[in-house]
Design an enzyme around this catalytic site. Sequence first.
Site, PDB file in Angstrom:
ATOM      1  N   PRO A   1      14.988  20.768 -14.181  1.00 44.55           N
ATOM      2  CA  PRO A   1      16.041  22.279 -13.902  1.00 44.55           C
ATOM      3  C   PRO A   1      15.619  21.876 -11.925  1.00 44.55           C
ATOM      4  O   PRO A   1      15.246  21.532 -11.118  1.00 44.55           O
ATOM      5  CB  PRO A   1      15.100  23.241 -13.533  1.00 44.55           C
ATOM      6  CG  PRO A   1      13.363  22.907 -14.163  1.00 44.55           C
ATOM      7  CD  PRO A   1      14.023  21.329 -14.756  1.00 44.55           C
ATOM      8  N   ASN A   2      17.238  22.378 -11.235  1.00 47.29           N
ATOM      9  CA  ASN A   2      17.460  22.788 -10.406  1.00 47.29           C
ATOM     10  C   ASN A   2      17.554  21.088  -9.408  1.00 47.29           C
ATOM     11  O   ASN A   2      18.356  21.540  -8.218  1.00 47.29           O
ATOM     12  CB  ASN A   2      15.946  23.519  -9.315  1.00 47.29           C
ATOM     13  CG  ASN A   2      16.009  24.903 -10.020  1.00 47.29           C
ATOM     14  OD1 ASN A   2      16.801  25.766 -10.297  1.00 47.29           O
ATOM     15  ND2 ASN A   2      15.230  25.217 -10.020  1.00 47.29           N
TER      16      ASN A   2
ATOM     17  N   ARG B   1       1.968  19.819  -1.371  1.00 46.47           N
ATOM     18  CA  ARG B   1       2.508  20.865  -1.859  1.00 46.47           C
ATOM     19  C   ARG B   1       1.392  21.720  -1.907  1.00 46.47           C
ATOM     20  O   ARG B   1       0.904  22.019  -1.824  1.00 46.47           O
ATOM     21  CB  ARG B   1       3.265  21.000  -2.085  1.00 46.47           C
ATOM     22  CG  ARG B   1       4.298  20.031  -1.830  1.00 46.47           C
ATOM     23  CD  ARG B   1       6.356  19.639  -2.747  1.00 46.47           C
ATOM     24  NE  ARG B   1       7.072  20.574  -1.836  1.00 46.47           N
ATOM     25  CZ  ARG B   1       7.926  21.438  -2.922  1.00 46.47           C
ATOM     26  NH1 ARG B   1       8.369  20.152  -3.946  1.00 46.47           N
ATOM     27  NH2 ARG B   1       8.580  22.397  -2.675  1.00 46.47           N
TER      28      ARG B   1
ATOM     29  N   ALA C   1       9.976  21.558 -12.020  1.00 50.68           N
ATOM     30  CA  ALA C   1       9.074  22.442 -12.079  1.00 50.68           C
ATOM     31  C   ALA C   1       8.688  22.121 -13.416  1.00 50.68           C
ATOM     32  O   ALA C   1       6.980  22.992 -13.481  1.00 50.68           O
ATOM     33  CB  ALA C   1       9.889  23.669 -11.402  1.00 50.68           C
TER      34      ALA C   1
ATOM     35  N   HIS D   1       8.937  12.424  -8.129  1.00 47.90           N
ATOM     36  CA  HIS D   1       9.881  13.280  -7.289  1.00 47.90           C
ATOM     37  C   HIS D   1       9.603  12.390  -6.026  1.00 47.90           C
ATOM     38  O   HIS D   1       9.342  11.939  -5.299  1.00 47.90           O
ATOM     39  CB  HIS D   1       8.070  13.958  -6.788  1.00 47.90           C
ATOM     40  CG  HIS D   1       7.544  14.674  -8.565  1.00 47.90           C
ATOM     41  ND1 HIS D   1       8.243  16.115  -9.341  1.00 47.90           N
ATOM     42  CD2 HIS D   1       6.815  14.356  -9.363  1.00 47.90           C
ATOM     43  CE1 HIS D   1       7.089  15.522 -10.507  1.00 47.90           C
ATOM     44  NE2 HIS D   1       6.896  15.004 -10.484  1.00 47.90           N
TER      45      HIS D   1
ATOM     46  N   ASN E   1      12.405  12.764 -13.642  1.00 49.19           N
ATOM     47  CA  ASN E   1      12.118  13.602 -12.888  1.00 49.19           C
ATOM     48  C   ASN E   1      11.971  15.158 -13.652  1.00 49.19           C
ATOM     49  O   ASN E   1      13.096  15.909 -13.437  1.00 49.19           O
ATOM     50  CB  ASN E   1      12.516  13.770 -11.591  1.00 49.19           C
ATOM     51  CG  ASN E   1      12.537  14.370 -10.303  1.00 49.19           C
ATOM     52  OD1 ASN E   1      11.694  15.146 -11.116  1.00 49.19           O
ATOM     53  ND2 ASN E   1      13.093  14.541  -9.165  1.00 49.19           N
TER      54      ASN E   1
ATOM     55  N   GLU F   1       6.991   8.282 -13.900  1.00 48.08           N
ATOM     56  CA  GLU F   1       7.597   9.495 -13.724  1.00 48.08           C
ATOM     57  C   GLU F   1       8.058   9.494 -12.616  1.00 48.08           C
ATOM     58  O   GLU F   1       7.388   8.174 -11.219  1.00 48.08           O
ATOM     59  CB  GLU F   1       6.198  10.849 -13.785  1.00 48.08           C
ATOM     60  CG  GLU F   1       6.426  12.322 -12.822  1.00 48.08           C
ATOM     61  CD  GLU F   1       4.947  12.617 -12.847  1.00 48.08           C
ATOM     62  OE1 GLU F   1       3.692  12.600 -12.973  1.00 48.08           O
ATOM     63  OE2 GLU F   1       4.792  13.564 -12.699  1.00 48.08           O
TER      64      GLU F   1
ATOM     65  N   ARG G   1      19.680  22.629  -2.152  1.00 47.83           N
ATOM     66  CA  ARG G   1      17.976  23.196  -1.604  1.00 47.83           C
ATOM     67  C   ARG G   1      17.701  22.845  -0.982  1.00 47.83           C
ATOM     68  O   ARG G   1      17.268  21.444  -0.928  1.00 47.83           O
ATOM     69  CB  ARG G   1      17.974  22.937  -2.682  1.00 47.83           C
ATOM     70  CG  ARG G   1      16.980  23.843  -3.562  1.00 47.83           C
ATOM     71  CD  ARG G   1      16.915  22.927  -5.003  1.00 47.83           C
ATOM     72  NE  ARG G   1      15.381  23.070  -5.627  1.00 47.83           N
ATOM     73  CZ  ARG G   1      14.267  22.296  -6.039  1.00 47.83           C
ATOM     74  NH1 ARG G   1      14.360  21.362  -6.830  1.00 47.83           N
ATOM     75  NH2 ARG G   1      13.042  22.835  -6.809  1.00 47.83           N
TER      76      ARG G   1
ATOM     77  N   TYR H   1      14.392  17.958   0.199  1.00 50.50           N
ATOM     78  CA  TYR H   1      14.494  17.232  -0.863  1.00 50.50           C
ATOM     79  C   TYR H   1      15.216  16.351   0.008  1.00 50.50           C
ATOM     80  O   TYR H   1      15.950  15.305  -0.693  1.00 50.50           O
ATOM     81  CB  TYR H   1      15.172  18.428  -1.924  1.00 50.50           C
ATOM     82  CG  TYR H   1      13.997  18.681  -2.546  1.00 50.50           C
ATOM     83  CD1 TYR H   1      12.373  17.886  -3.459  1.00 50.50           C
ATOM     84  CD2 TYR H   1      13.998  19.962  -2.929  1.00 50.50           C
ATOM     85  CE1 TYR H   1      11.768  18.809  -4.599  1.00 50.50           C
ATOM     86  CE2 TYR H   1      13.092  20.937  -3.355  1.00 50.50           C
ATOM     87  CZ  TYR H   1      12.022  20.452  -3.954  1.00 50.50           C
ATOM     88  OH  TYR H   1      11.280  21.058  -4.821  1.00 50.50           O
TER      89      TYR H   1
HETATM   90  C1  DQA Z   1      10.273  17.651  -7.442  1.00 48.54           C
HETATM   91  C2  DQA Z   1       8.800  18.544  -7.335  1.00 48.54           C
HETATM   92  C3  DQA Z   1       8.864  19.952  -8.180  1.00 48.54           C
HETATM   93  O1  DQA Z   1       7.353  20.678  -7.801  1.00 48.54           O
HETATM   94  C4  DQA Z   1       9.866  20.823  -7.941  1.00 48.54           C
HETATM   95  O2  DQA Z   1       9.376  22.310  -8.993  1.00 48.54           O
HETATM   96  C5  DQA Z   1      11.052  19.980  -8.369  1.00 48.54           C
HETATM   97  C6  DQA Z   1      11.592  18.619  -7.449  1.00 48.54           C
HETATM   98  C7  DQA Z   1      10.722  16.161  -6.996  1.00 48.54           C
HETATM   99  O3  DQA Z   1      11.450  15.888  -6.932  1.00 48.54           O
HETATM  100  O4  DQA Z   1      10.259  16.503  -5.779  1.00 48.54           O
HETATM  101  O5  DQA Z   1      12.160  20.801  -8.546  1.00 48.54           O
HETATM  102  O6  DQA Z   1      10.648  17.326  -9.082  1.00 48.54           O
END
Ligand code: DQA
Length: 152
Positions: free
Chosen positions: A14-15, A111, A81, A104, A78, A102, A22, A27
């Site tokens: 998501p997002n 964080r 959240a 990020h 990725n 995995e 964003r 990011y």
């Molecule tokens: C994320 C890190 C997560 O904590 C966050 O919720 C994201 C992006 C990252 O790529 O840094 O949506 O996965």
Amino acid sequence: MAKKPLPIYVLNGPNLNLLGLREPEIYGRTTLNEIGKMVAKQAKTHGLSVVFRQSNHEGELIDWVQEARTKSAGMILNGGAYTHTSLALHDALRALDKPLVEIHLSNPFAREEFRHHSYISSLAKGVIVGFGAGSYLLAVDALASLLEGPAA
Ligand code: DQA
């Protein structure tokens, strides 16, 4: 005729569709579309093809993880959240039975505390965090070397 090798699946939670817009200070400014292109190019150097997808919906991501059981050679994930919340994603990944990396963009450990736990990490061969869009490229190299097997 020789069978076509299976693609690697690169799934985004998501997002991540909002990358570039964003919180760019966290990011970066590279969009997900640009990352998809970079990943395909990097994968090609290893002779790999890529299925690159993003969803804001937990169930859709789970459907794709299930699909990847038979249709992928391995996965880069990725989870956004959902990394920190989704037991359902964890269970789907338990059944994946393919190498999983995995990733990020940010470093969740630097964080908020609620980002320190991952439902994915215990099932991953490895975890790459904190390199921005570069995390994806490092993950392609890492997954390719896992697929190639141990160095001679
Ligand atoms: C994320 C890190 C997560 O904590 C966050 O919720 C994201 C992006 C990252 O790529 O840094 O949506 O996965």
